[in-house]
Design an enzyme around this catalytic site. Structure first.
Site, PDB file in Angstrom:
ATOM      1  N   HIS A   1       2.879   0.515   0.085  1.00 19.24           N
ATOM      2  CA  HIS A   1       2.910   1.987   0.228  1.00 19.24           C
ATOM      3  C   HIS A   1       1.950   2.551  -0.820  1.00 19.24           C
ATOM      4  O   HIS A   1       0.777   2.204  -0.838  1.00 19.24           O
ATOM      5  CB  HIS A   1       4.373   2.421   0.074  1.00 19.24           C
ATOM      6  CG  HIS A   1       4.684   3.834   0.445  1.00 19.24           C
ATOM      7  ND1 HIS A   1       3.798   4.673   1.054  1.00 19.24           N
ATOM      8  CD2 HIS A   1       5.822   4.579   0.275  1.00 19.24           C
ATOM      9  CE1 HIS A   1       4.369   5.860   1.255  1.00 19.24           C
ATOM     10  NE2 HIS A   1       5.595   5.822   0.777  1.00 19.24           N
TER      11      HIS A   1
ATOM     12  N   HIS B   1      -2.374   0.717   8.984  1.00 20.55           N
ATOM     13  CA  HIS B   1      -1.358   1.751   8.822  1.00 20.55           C
ATOM     14  C   HIS B   1      -0.371   1.648   9.963  1.00 20.55           C
ATOM     15  O   HIS B   1      -0.768   1.328  11.080  1.00 20.55           O
ATOM     16  CB  HIS B   1      -2.014   3.144   8.827  1.00 20.55           C
ATOM     17  CG  HIS B   1      -1.151   4.186   8.217  1.00 20.55           C
ATOM     18  ND1 HIS B   1      -0.162   4.816   8.918  1.00 20.55           N
ATOM     19  CD2 HIS B   1      -1.114   4.683   6.963  1.00 20.55           C
ATOM     20  CE1 HIS B   1       0.437   5.672   8.110  1.00 20.55           C
ATOM     21  NE2 HIS B   1      -0.105   5.608   6.918  1.00 20.55           N
TER      22      HIS B   1
ATOM     23  N   ASP C   1      -5.653   4.923   0.773  1.00 23.83           N
ATOM     24  CA  ASP C   1      -5.731   4.234  -0.516  1.00 23.83           C
ATOM     25  C   ASP C   1      -7.019   3.448  -0.717  1.00 23.83           C
ATOM     26  O   ASP C   1      -7.265   2.933  -1.801  1.00 23.83           O
ATOM     27  CB  ASP C   1      -4.537   3.278  -0.673  1.00 23.83           C
ATOM     28  CG  ASP C   1      -3.234   4.032  -0.805  1.00 23.83           C
ATOM     29  OD1 ASP C   1      -3.208   4.984  -1.591  1.00 23.83           O
ATOM     30  OD2 ASP C   1      -2.262   3.688  -0.114  1.00 23.83           O
TER      31      ASP C   1
END
Ligand code: CMC
Length: 430
Positions: free
Chosen positions: A268, A309, A365
């Site tokens: 995460h 994702h 990210d």
């Protein structure tokens, strides 16, 4: 529509059922009436990791993962990133509409006046080891805030609840900055109420020895944009944790502390730290093909961090904005040498069948860590930079959950696979 139903035949009994379809869903509880006999508990849905289960109705954030769309309260993320500020976006998320000028001024003033933390928090911070991870410190101090505001237990009282929501948004940068200063062995810097939310945060983190030191405005803006991008992301792992923990009607500090710990994990929010570690491990552009080979190796345990994702099966719209922000930041800080490796990884991965077939694209990210590093943040601090802006998402989702009449304490079912009832055997007879 009369035909908005699902006809089901239970082949165990031959019985036929009509299930209502609403918002593209059937209600799992409608399965319960399907039984083989009166003793039967009834049919359940089995869905590990909630792959295909809606746990709530929400009006906050919309994602279309196939098209790569992300909207807060209907506003596209790229428009907010270009035109809004993190606090204006926070108002939007919390209240459903963009604020008028007086509404925004009042909101900013309230947040600004809640930025200080009780002096005891500093002693609490000092109790951590010198090398404690800032996310551990952040999670623990946020949980500790609950003990400073006992009225926070009144989760059904809107005024009290809103007060805690504002406090959490306001104090998170202060707590994150304190955890950074502790890990660097630096004295804590108190909030400066004359500065914007993001400028104040950067000042609390970075200022050493010069009371009037201010961060570069381009870096303040870039971080504010990153804050907007991270503000909410509907029912992700940490938000679901906040909702599940909050469903016991615990105070929002305790629920948000659970969100922070969920965010900490490398799958995460911890992925931004993991991406940097991975880029360092690759070390050079020329090593990228070899690394990609290892990622694709079925027997290996390597992942391309910052890729893939659960919801996006297209380019993460936040990654697009971040890639642009990289250029603006690097103009001030100089280019992060790891950028070339990241760009090469993306180029090769987006052409490779393994990634194409699985629809694996860069996520939020992938590039954010490069910006954070260029701004001078240590890797261990990256996920705190995610937790600060996500706080508004967590508290807004907490409020939506607590005011939703359909919600109850979260309590999934299980399929029991253990032994049937058996009698205890004394130690000497085992
Ligand atoms: N690198 C290599 N292969 C991958 C990756 C990756 N990053 N992500 C997924 N896959 C493969 C996976 O092995 C599986 O292959 P197969 O079908 O052969 O078994 C397939 O793609 C489907 O993946 P999954 O694990 O079923 O997908 P998921 O929805 O359970 O996981 C994820 C989503 C984000 C946890 C995963 O993509 C991942 O671990 N990515 C790396 C960590 C990361 O960047 N996380 C940040 C997510 S975005 C920000 C946030 O939420 O905080």
């Amino acid at each position: 529509m009369a035909n908005d139903t699902l006809s089901v035949t239970d082949n165990r009994t031959g019985k036929k059922y009509e299930l209502k379809i609403e918002n593209g869903c059937i209600r799992a509880m409608d399965l319960r009436g399907m039984k083989v006999d009166a003793e039967d508990f009834g049919l359940m849905a089995y869905d590990p990791a909630f792959m295909n289960t809606a746990n709530c109705k929400s009006a906050i954030t919309f994602i279309d993962g196939d098209k790569g769309i992300l909207e807060y309260r209907g506003y596209p993320i790229d428009q907010l990133a270009e035109k809004s500020t993190h606090l204006e976006t926070s108002y939007l998320l919390m209240n459903g509409e963009l604020p008028t000028k007086p509404q925004l001024d009042e909101f900013v003033t309230k947040i600004t006046h809640h930025t200080y933390v009780h002096e005891n928090i500093k002693q609490f911070m000092d109790g951590f080891r010198y090398d404690a991870h800032p996310m551990s410190m952040l999670a623990s101090t946020v949980a500790a805030l609950s003990s400073f505001y006992p009225e926070a237990k009144q989760v059904k009282n809107k005024e009290v609840r809103r007060n805690q929501m504002m406090r959490l948004i306001a104090k998170m940068p202060t707590l994150a900055a304190f955890s950074y200063r502790h890990s660097q062995g630096l004295p804590y810097i108190y909030p400066n109420n004359d500065l914007s939310y993001t400028e104040n945060f950067l000042t609390m983190v970075k200022s050493i020895g010069k009371p009037n030191w201010r961060p570069h405005p381009a870096l303040v803006r870039a971080l504010d944009v990153l804050f907007i991008l991270h503000a909410d992301h509907e029912q992700n792992c940490s938000t679901t944790s906040v909702r599940v923990v909050g469903s016991s009607e615990v105070d929002p500090y305790s629920a948000v502390a659970a969100g922070i710990t969920a965010l900490y994990g490398p799958l995460h929010g911890g992925a931004n730290e993991a991406v940097l570690r991975m880029l360092r491990e690759i070390g050079d552009k020329k090593n990228v093909p070899e690394f990609i080979k290892k990622v694709k190796d079925k027997d290996g345990d390597k992942k391309l961090m910052g890729f893939g994702h659960r919801v996006y099966k297209n380019y993460d719209p936040r990654a697009k904005v971040i890639k642009k922000a990289c250029d603006e930041v690097f103009e001030v800080t100089g280019k992060n040498p790891l950028l070339d490796i990241a760009v090469e990884l993306e180029r090769i991965a987006l052409q490779d069948d393994y990634f194409v077939q699985r629809k694996l694209y860069p996520n939020v990210d992938f590039y954010s860590g490069l910006i954070y590093e260029a701004m001078g943040f240590p890797m261990e601090f990256f996920t705190c930079l995610f937790a600060i802006p996500r706080t508004v998402g967590w508290v807004t989702q907490f409020e939506e959950m607590i005011t939703d009449n359909e919600q109850k304490i979260a309590r999934p079912r299980q399929i029991f696979t253990g032994p049937k009832k058996r009698d205890y055997v004394p130690t000497e007879k085992r």
